[in-house]
Design an enzyme around this catalytic site. Sequence first.
Site, PDB file in Angstrom:
ATOM      1  N   GLY A   1       0.842  -1.117  -0.191  1.00 29.69           N
ATOM      2  CA  GLY A   1      -0.015  -0.186  -0.047  1.00 29.69           C
ATOM      3  C   GLY A   1       0.797   1.374   0.105  1.00 29.69           C
TER       4      GLY A   1
ATOM      5  CD  GLU B   1       0.722  -6.721  -2.542  1.00 35.66           C
ATOM      6  OE1 GLU B   1       0.218  -5.633  -2.142  1.00 35.66           O
ATOM      7  OE2 GLU B   1       1.592  -6.657  -3.182  1.00 35.66           O
TER       8      GLU B   1
END
Length: 344
Positions: free
Chosen positions: A83, A106
């Site tokens: 993020g 991820e």
Amino acid sequence: MISRLLELFHASEGDSNVKIIILKGNGRAFCAGGDVTTIVRNICHGNSKWVADYPRQEFTLNYVMAIYSKPQVSILNGIVMRGGLSASVHGRFRVATEKSVCAMPETALGLVPDASYFYSRLPGFFGKYAGLTGARLDGVEMLACDLATHFVPSERLPYLEQALAKVNTSDPDVISAIISRFSNIPKLKAKSPYHKMKIIDHCFSRRTIEEIISSLENCEALNKKDEYWISSTIQSLKKASPTSLKISLKSIRDGRLQGVGSCLIREYRMACHVYRGEFSIDFFEGCRAILIDKDRNSKWEPSRLELITYDDVDRYFSKIDDEDWQDLKLPPRSNLPPYAIAKL
């Protein structure tokens, strides 16, 4: 933090005294991303509303940054992951240093990088390489591939901030000129993956993950000079969630033809599907293996790429079949500067 940043961005939009936004971290990181284990705990405790609200606020913040009428200067001195990368790349200026380390790992967690807009626009197929493997890039590599707009040695940052604090304009050309006074263009390391663009473009241009891996294996057999790097890249792909790899490849490919808003709406759907665990529990297994038990021995299900069909992948791009769930609603656009309009 996300809620507070949204408040500050909205409040500053209409404040004529605010000319630019300067965003920086407090400590050794700019931002390492959200607390993924907190997401898992909320899911396990049945807090589905929080699980939907968290990415909704995060992606709304990313969109606000992308279309903001005043330049955002993000000082990326340290870790810039997950993020943290999204909270900076959508802004106008990104200042890397020799301490910068960015990545979106991820796929190793059973997640999907919310990076399809900007990864799809990196030179050649470098974005697919970075998104699928979760490769870590330093500040010089970030500058080379356009994730950063400037490179400023960390010892010059206090002087840069002093100069920016005196700015009395929102003209991006003026701000860019100020940052450039403290910038330089350092050389890439000899072993940088950015020097492997010929191999990356050849292999990561393939249509499927299976073809990408096969192409890398063929290059490994023929290219002894880059054998170690190719082998490491293959292992990164083989250790990642097969489901995440296939979803991520389609997401980055689709992102090339979409504006930032469309990418974020799609990524919100994908994130909600992953968090809900409707089609796969790889997210929970990845968090267990890497963040909780830390045995780094994920047991993915399905375990092999060939077991995942096109229909399996497409489900992650569909609306969620729940009357209480809504698509991401992005804020209206107004007074957009030219660099924001270009993203739409």
